[in-house]
Design an enzyme around this catalytic site. Structure first.
Site, mmCIF file in Angstrom:
data_model
loop_
_atom_site.group_PDB
_atom_site.id
_atom_site.type_symbol
_atom_site.label_atom_id
_atom_site.label_comp_id
_atom_site.label_asym_id
_atom_site.label_seq_id
_atom_site.Cartn_x
_atom_site.Cartn_y
_atom_site.Cartn_z
ATOM 1 N N GLU A 37 0.863 -1.183 0.000
ATOM 2 C CA GLU A 37 0.000 0.000 0.000
ATOM 3 C C GLU A 37 0.900 1.234 0.000
ATOM 4 O O GLU A 37 0.989 1.968 -0.974
ATOM 5 C CB GLU A 37 -0.920 0.005 1.217
ATOM 6 C CG GLU A 37 -1.792 1.246 1.296
ATOM 7 C CD GLU A 37 -2.590 1.346 2.592
ATOM 8 O OE1 GLU A 37 -3.520 2.171 2.631
ATOM 9 O OE2 GLU A 37 -2.279 0.617 3.566
ATOM 10 N N ASP A 78 -12.432 -0.678 2.153
ATOM 11 C CA ASP A 78 -11.407 -0.467 3.175
ATOM 12 C C ASP A 78 -12.000 0.151 4.441
ATOM 13 O O ASP A 78 -12.322 -0.546 5.393
ATOM 14 C CB ASP A 78 -10.276 0.394 2.602
ATOM 15 C CG ASP A 78 -8.983 0.325 3.390
ATOM 16 O OD1 ASP A 78 -8.941 -0.359 4.422
ATOM 17 O OD2 ASP A 78 -8.002 0.958 2.981
ATOM 18 N N ASP A 79 -12.119 1.477 4.479
ATOM 19 C CA ASP A 79 -12.684 2.222 5.614
ATOM 20 C C ASP A 79 -13.708 3.221 5.054
ATOM 21 O O ASP A 79 -13.415 4.410 4.907
ATOM 22 C CB ASP A 79 -11.575 2.963 6.366
ATOM 23 C CG ASP A 79 -10.521 2.025 6.921
ATOM 24 O OD1 ASP A 79 -10.794 1.367 7.942
ATOM 25 O OD2 ASP A 79 -9.430 1.940 6.322
#
Length: 331
Positions: A197, A275-276
């Protein structure tokens, strides 16, 4: 197109339940638990979601967790996410959580596990959203703390589908956690890890070699290494890419610059995830729609990516077969 994307059967493989905590939920739970937040209201908190990088995001992410104190809090957090996911056409979720971030605040591990367990059970019954549970370790903490947490969670190991590795990547290579991942492997738990990432291709290679993971979360920087690209193509190791997350964390200046199309062209096994979602522009439909707009994806590309997610999620084979059939019939 958005209506079609909403109806598209989808599985979400890279989802941090703490990252689904919306500003309004934070304030509601803060009021319920007598926690004071450093913002006047939910709108002011939302306005603070301008991140320069992963570290700036994590500061707000961990701050938000302070409102999660009771079993009911974890239940309500997860059920609110499941309801939004169901409305987005998500049929299965591999749900990650960070027990260390809660135990270190004095929250009982039982309350975390049991709140999530009940929500998962209710989501399956009421919403037809199945789920799997991934216990993640925070890589910016000591490896001994991960091992202690893993041992403390032993009464709930049978509820886990995998263990994972997340949080600040650079300076915390996969090799740091070899021992706890070997312990999980010894009892038959699959392993996944964030890699590639913010860290380079060596983090992806380390996750594969040192941790023996079956799935890479993110993995976008693997594209910087031709040998690694060929390895991932040959093994078809799943890569759980999170387009809007990469954009919001300044991994790319514009989503059109993302290397996701190149990953697909290289024959890599890619799926997309939110993801979030409370911090990064929304859930699965928003991520698919953003890719359609940025990369001119057609319906068949969306269907292929959705099928990758269903095929590689942690779920019973009967459920997988049913969802793949539903996807094949979807027009």
């Amino acid at each position: 197109m958005n209506d079609w994307l909403t109806g598209l059967p989808k599985a979400e493989l890279h989802l941090h339940i703490e990252g689904t905590l919306t500003p309004h939920q934070q304030f509601a739970l803060a009021t319920r638990n007598g926690v004071t937040l450093p913002y006047d209201d939910a709108e002011a908190l939302q306005a603070a979601y301008e991140f320069d990088d992963l570290s700036s995001f994590l500061a707000l992410y961990y701050q938000g967790m302070n409102v999660l104190l009771t079993r009911a809090d974890f239940y309500d957090l997860a059920m609110a996410y499941f309801e939004r996911a169901a409305a987005d056409g998500v049929r299965h979720v591999d749900l990650s959580f960070d027990p260390q971030a809660h135990v270190s605040r004095g929250v009982a591990l039982a309350d975390v596990f049991e709140g999530l367990r009940q929500a998962r059970q209710d989501a399956a019954a009421r919403l037809d959203v199945s789920s799997a549970l991934i216990m993640s370790f925070m890589r910016d903490r000591d490896a001994d703390d991960a091992m202690t947490t893993f041992k403390a969670a032993a009464p709930w190991h049978h509820h886990l589908s995998a263990i994972g590795l997340d949080s600040a990547e650079v300076g915390n290579p996969p090799e740091k956690f070899t021992a706890v991942f070997e312990r999980a492997r010894a009892i038959g738990l699959p392993r996944v890890a964030h890699a590639g990432e913010e860290g380079g291709p060596e983090y992806v290679r380390g996750a594969l070699d040192a941790l023996d993971v079956c799935r890479i979360d993110h993995g976008v920087r693997a594209m910087e290494d031709d040998t690694l690209i060929e390895r991932l193509r040959t093994t078809q190791t799943p890569l759980t890419v999170c387009p809007l997350s990469n954009l919001y964390l300044k991994g790319v200046a514009d989503l059109a610059d993302h290397n996701l199309p190149l990953m697909l062209e290289a024959g890599l096994n890619v799926n997309i995830n939110s993801d979030d979602p409370a911090y990064f522009g929304g859930g699965m439909v928003n991520n698919f729609a953003a890719c359609v707009a940025a990369f001119d994806w057609d319906r068949e590309t969306c269907r292929t990516v959705a099928a990758n997610g269903i095929r590689d999620a942690f779920m019973p084979e009967s459920r997988r077969a049913a969802l793949l059939l539903e996807l094949a019939r979807y027009e």
